[in-house]
Scaffold this motif. Sequence first.
Motif, PDB file in Angstrom:
ATOM      1  N   LEU A 302      43.128 -15.812 -18.441  1.00 16.26           N
ATOM      2  CA  LEU A 302      44.086 -15.014 -19.202  1.00 16.26           C
ATOM      3  C   LEU A 302      45.507 -15.545 -19.132  1.00 16.26           C
ATOM      4  O   LEU A 302      46.330 -15.209 -19.987  1.00 16.26           O
ATOM      5  CB  LEU A 302      44.052 -13.561 -18.703  1.00 16.26           C
ATOM      6  CG  LEU A 302      42.692 -12.861 -18.824  1.00 16.26           C
ATOM      7  CD1 LEU A 302      42.791 -11.424 -18.322  1.00 16.26           C
ATOM      8  CD2 LEU A 302      42.183 -12.905 -20.252  1.00 16.26           C
ATOM      9  N   VAL A 303      45.813 -16.346 -18.114  1.00 17.99           N
ATOM     10  CA  VAL A 303      47.158 -16.928 -18.020  1.00 17.99           C
ATOM     11  C   VAL A 303      47.165 -18.354 -18.563  1.00 17.99           C
ATOM     12  O   VAL A 303      47.991 -18.723 -19.394  1.00 17.99           O
ATOM     13  CB  VAL A 303      47.666 -16.904 -16.562  1.00 17.99           C
ATOM     14  CG1 VAL A 303      49.007 -17.625 -16.457  1.00 17.99           C
ATOM     15  CG2 VAL A 303      47.815 -15.470 -16.081  1.00 17.99           C
ATOM     16  N   GLN A 304      46.210 -19.166 -18.094  1.00 17.46           N
ATOM     17  CA  GLN A 304      46.199 -20.568 -18.515  1.00 17.46           C
ATOM     18  C   GLN A 304      45.332 -20.830 -19.742  1.00 17.46           C
ATOM     19  O   GLN A 304      45.299 -21.954 -20.248  1.00 17.46           O
ATOM     20  CB  GLN A 304      45.746 -21.452 -17.359  1.00 17.46           C
ATOM     21  CG  GLN A 304      46.740 -21.477 -16.192  1.00 17.46           C
ATOM     22  CD  GLN A 304      46.596 -22.705 -15.323  1.00 17.46           C
ATOM     23  OE1 GLN A 304      45.501 -23.238 -15.153  1.00 17.46           O
ATOM     24  NE2 GLN A 304      47.712 -23.166 -14.763  1.00 17.46           N
ATOM     25  N   GLY A 305      44.633 -19.807 -20.213  1.00 21.14           N
ATOM     26  CA  GLY A 305      43.908 -19.939 -21.468  1.00 21.14           C
ATOM     27  C   GLY A 305      42.631 -20.751 -21.411  1.00 21.14           C
ATOM     28  O   GLY A 305      42.159 -21.251 -22.438  1.00 21.14           O
ATOM     29  N   ARG A 306      42.013 -20.888 -20.247  1.00 19.56           N
ATOM     30  CA  ARG A 306      40.758 -21.635 -20.138  1.00 19.56           C
ATOM     31  C   ARG A 306      39.586 -20.749 -20.567  1.00 19.56           C
ATOM     32  O   ARG A 306      39.614 -19.531 -20.395  1.00 19.56           O
ATOM     33  CB  ARG A 306      40.531 -22.106 -18.702  1.00 19.56           C
ATOM     34  CG  ARG A 306      41.657 -22.982 -18.140  1.00 19.56           C
ATOM     35  CD  ARG A 306      41.391 -23.322 -16.664  1.00 19.56           C
ATOM     36  NE  ARG A 306      42.553 -23.953 -16.061  1.00 19.56           N
ATOM     37  CZ  ARG A 306      42.770 -25.264 -16.034  1.00 19.56           C
ATOM     38  NH1 ARG A 306      41.888 -26.079 -16.607  1.00 19.56           N
ATOM     39  NH2 ARG A 306      43.841 -25.764 -15.450  1.00 19.56           N
ATOM     40  N   GLY A 307      38.550 -21.365 -21.096  1.00 17.81           N
ATOM     41  CA  GLY A 307      37.330 -20.641 -21.381  1.00 17.81           C
ATOM     42  C   GLY A 307      36.613 -20.294 -20.097  1.00 17.81           C
ATOM     43  O   GLY A 307      36.891 -20.866 -19.035  1.00 17.81           O
ATOM     44  N   PRO A 308      35.643 -19.382 -20.159  1.00 15.24           N
ATOM     45  CA  PRO A 308      34.957 -18.976 -18.916  1.00 15.24           C
ATOM     46  C   PRO A 308      34.214 -20.112 -18.227  1.00 15.24           C
ATOM     47  O   PRO A 308      34.201 -20.200 -17.003  1.00 15.24           O
ATOM     48  CB  PRO A 308      33.997 -17.867 -19.386  1.00 15.24           C
ATOM     49  CG  PRO A 308      33.920 -18.012 -20.873  1.00 15.24           C
ATOM     50  CD  PRO A 308      35.211 -18.599 -21.308  1.00 15.24           C
ATOM     51  N   LEU A 309      33.576 -21.006 -18.995  1.00 16.88           N
ATOM     52  CA  LEU A 309      32.883 -22.130 -18.371  1.00 16.88           C
ATOM     53  C   LEU A 309      33.871 -23.087 -17.714  1.00 16.88           C
ATOM     54  O   LEU A 309      33.662 -23.554 -16.589  1.00 16.88           O
ATOM     55  CB  LEU A 309      32.048 -22.875 -19.412  1.00 16.88           C
ATOM     56  CG  LEU A 309      31.275 -24.109 -18.906  1.00 16.88           C
ATOM     57  CD1 LEU A 309      30.345 -23.722 -17.755  1.00 16.88           C
ATOM     58  CD2 LEU A 309      30.492 -24.757 -20.039  1.00 16.88           C
ATOM     59  N   GLU A 310      34.981 -23.364 -18.383  1.00 15.55           N
ATOM     60  CA  GLU A 310      36.002 -24.239 -17.811  1.00 15.55           C
ATOM     61  C   GLU A 310      36.608 -23.613 -16.565  1.00 15.55           C
ATOM     62  O   GLU A 310      36.884 -24.301 -15.573  1.00 15.55           O
ATOM     63  CB  GLU A 310      37.100 -24.516 -18.839  1.00 15.55           C
ATOM     64  CG  GLU A 310      38.137 -25.515 -18.366  1.00 15.55           C
ATOM     65  CD  GLU A 310      39.258 -25.732 -19.363  1.00 15.55           C
ATOM     66  OE1 GLU A 310      40.190 -26.500 -19.039  1.00 15.55           O
ATOM     67  OE2 GLU A 310      39.222 -25.125 -20.450  1.00 15.55           O
ATOM     68  N   ALA A 311      36.793 -22.281 -16.596  1.00 12.74           N
ATOM     69  CA  ALA A 311      37.323 -21.589 -15.425  1.00 12.74           C
ATOM     70  C   ALA A 311      36.352 -21.692 -14.255  1.00 12.74           C
ATOM     71  O   ALA A 311      36.748 -21.877 -13.107  1.00 12.74           O
ATOM     72  CB  ALA A 311      37.599 -20.124 -15.757  1.00 12.74           C
ATOM     73  N   GLY A 312      35.054 -21.569 -14.554  1.00 16.69           N
ATOM     74  CA  GLY A 312      34.064 -21.714 -13.492  1.00 16.69           C
ATOM     75  C   GLY A 312      34.066 -23.100 -12.887  1.00 16.69           C
ATOM     76  O   GLY A 312      34.006 -23.266 -11.667  1.00 16.69           O
ATOM     77  N   LEU A 313      34.163 -24.117 -13.718  1.00 21.67           N
ATOM     78  CA  LEU A 313      34.225 -25.489 -13.219  1.00 21.67           C
ATOM     79  C   LEU A 313      35.498 -25.733 -12.422  1.00 21.67           C
ATOM     80  O   LEU A 313      35.497 -26.506 -11.459  1.00 21.67           O
ATOM     81  CB  LEU A 313      34.135 -26.474 -14.389  1.00 21.67           C
ATOM     82  CG  LEU A 313      32.774 -26.553 -15.090  1.00 21.67           C
ATOM     83  CD1 LEU A 313      32.889 -27.375 -16.363  1.00 21.67           C
ATOM     84  CD2 LEU A 313      31.722 -27.153 -14.167  1.00 21.67           C
ATOM     85  N   ALA A 314      36.584 -25.068 -12.811  1.00 23.44           N
ATOM     86  CA  ALA A 314      37.864 -25.259 -12.119  1.00 23.44           C
ATOM     87  C   ALA A 314      37.808 -24.761 -10.683  1.00 23.44           C
ATOM     88  O   ALA A 314      38.555 -25.246  -9.817  1.00 23.44           O
ATOM     89  CB  ALA A 314      38.979 -24.541 -12.875  1.00 23.44           C
ATOM     90  N   GLU A 315      36.931 -23.811 -10.390  1.00 24.81           N
ATOM     91  CA  GLU A 315      36.807 -23.266  -9.045  1.00 24.81           C
ATOM     92  C   GLU A 315      35.845 -24.069  -8.171  1.00 24.81           C
ATOM     93  O   GLU A 315      35.651 -23.764  -6.996  1.00 24.81           O
ATOM     94  CB  GLU A 315      36.347 -21.810  -9.117  1.00 24.81           C
ATOM     95  CG  GLU A 315      37.332 -20.892  -9.836  1.00 24.81           C
ATOM     96  CD  GLU A 315      36.835 -19.457  -9.920  1.00 24.81           C
ATOM     97  OE1 GLU A 315      36.099 -19.038  -9.006  1.00 24.81           O
ATOM     98  OE2 GLU A 315      37.172 -18.760 -10.890  1.00 24.81           O
ATOM     99  N   LEU A 316      35.248 -25.108  -8.731  1.00 19.96           N
ATOM    100  CA  LEU A 316      34.227 -25.884  -8.027  1.00 19.96           C
ATOM    101  C   LEU A 316      34.703 -26.548  -6.734  1.00 19.96           C
ATOM    102  O   LEU A 316      33.947 -26.594  -5.758  1.00 19.96           O
ATOM    103  CB  LEU A 316      33.668 -26.943  -8.980  1.00 19.96           C
ATOM    104  CG  LEU A 316      32.422 -27.713  -8.540  1.00 19.96           C
ATOM    105  CD1 LEU A 316      31.268 -26.751  -8.279  1.00 19.96           C
ATOM    106  CD2 LEU A 316      32.030 -28.733  -9.605  1.00 19.96           C
ATOM    107  N   PRO A 317      35.943 -27.059  -6.646  1.00 20.31           N
ATOM    108  CA  PRO A 317      36.338 -27.750  -5.407  1.00 20.31           C
ATOM    109  C   PRO A 317      36.215 -26.890  -4.154  1.00 20.31           C
ATOM    110  O   PRO A 317      35.880 -27.416  -3.080  1.00 20.31           O
ATOM    111  CB  PRO A 317      37.804 -28.125  -5.675  1.00 20.31           C
ATOM    112  CG  PRO A 317      37.888 -28.270  -7.155  1.00 20.31           C
ATOM    113  CD  PRO A 317      36.970 -27.206  -7.691  1.00 20.31           C
TER     114      PRO A 317
END
Length: 507
Positions: A302-317
């Motif tokens: 909601l702030v950075q405008g990522r899609g849900p799949l991209e947001a999920g991948l972003a939390e991977l580290p």
Amino acid sequence: MTSTLQPATTTEAVKRPGRWTALAVLVLAVLLVAVDATVLGLATPYISEDLNPSGTQLLWIGDVYSFVIAGLLVSMGSLGDRIGRKRILLVGATAFGAISVLNAYASTPELMILARALLGVAGATLMPATLALIRNIFHDPRERSLAVGIWGATASAGTAVGPIVGGFLLEHFWWGSVFLINLPVMAVLVIVGIRTLPESRNPNPGPWDLTSVALSLVGVIGVVYTVKEAATDGLAWFPLAGGALGAAALTWFVRRQLTLPSPLLDMRLFRNRGFSAAVLADLLTILGLSGLVFFLSQYLQLVQGRGPLEAGLAELPAAVGAVAAGLVAGRAARRFSVRAVVAGGLAAVGLALAALTALDRSTGYGVLGAALLVVGVGAGFSFTVTADVILSSVPKEQAGAASAVSETAYELGAALGIALLGTIVTGVYRGFAAPAGTPSGAHESLGGAVEAAAGMPTAAGGELLSSAREAFVDGLSIASGVGAGVLLATAAAAWFLLRGQRLENRP
């Protein structure tokens, strides 16, 4: 550390055939719980838009599961010691899958809160049973350390698998689909678990004291409810009365356990400094982390405008770091020391959270990804070693109750963290300046602001979104700072309280 473990008398007792296959089944249960916890955070913006909960209802959706599970974990762990850990695990997994369907099709905020609460009842049977079974399957301390590491790594992997699979589902289906992914995992767990898991129980358990069950449930929920309500709306007579009732119930619970011949929870376990320190470290660590975990998906979407799949991948580290650290944590603790690994891991998490206080709307992913990786590595080292300390501090007959204490600390920390740190984020967010004509729901949650902006003129909607996002990030930065302080203080405490603790080397 003074161990109460009994030495194995045969090679077969130490090296149980099929133990690794049994572990594979157990980690499915861990995966079930971890995936469910992470997809909720990812689906929160969609739930907020569809069900239109108030800010308070949204927090309840997030933390009622933890409230209920925290209140029942000790009772369910003790029940597993009595009726059989395999039995309670399989029954709980079946119920968990069935109730996930109710979560998926909830049509009102109230029904969603109820569904999450019922899921907490089922979830309370799973985690203590998995750890207790590991304690009874793996008698060799080094193998048990590796098994606990795999157990923790699977939980971390679930936090990665959940957002990725959930993100894919959210981009192609409705938000309820993220809860239905529990069903195939549950089916495999039950079908394979019936054939491969050994049954274990306390041979002389005594009766299951229902009065103690009720006292623990009322006590934990009463205290946590008071903290949550006081943090949200200030002190009022009703929450204070709930807190007083909870404190009285917990006091009665402790006094009752000290007098029962077969207590629900043997309070003498807390005389072991290593056991008590490990439990406290788990509680405070999750408390400090939970605010970030709960609101991170909203920030990414909601702030950075990522899609849900991209947001999920972003939390991977974070998950990758936790998996890697969990697999080597036992070896590291034996080579260096328990307190060095636990305190060092917690300090690393605290420093990573401190770095996130500089978060803003345009923070690059390199900074965020590096911070999440450090959080995962530090948490993986700490949680794996504290779980090993807790399991090796008790006789195997009490493994369910001891595991339940560990999981209670985890869930109680999550509930308190979401209540306290979540309230900081919500409190800062609600104060943002909005253009004239802004619906009141925009101040309840960032999801509400996004929905309100879509129905406003372009200029006014853009102004609303800009102001709301700025306020949300400010709240998240402050919560990260508070979490950093909690983690660094916990690291210092762990360094002193875990002095002299060692993991066993021989059965």
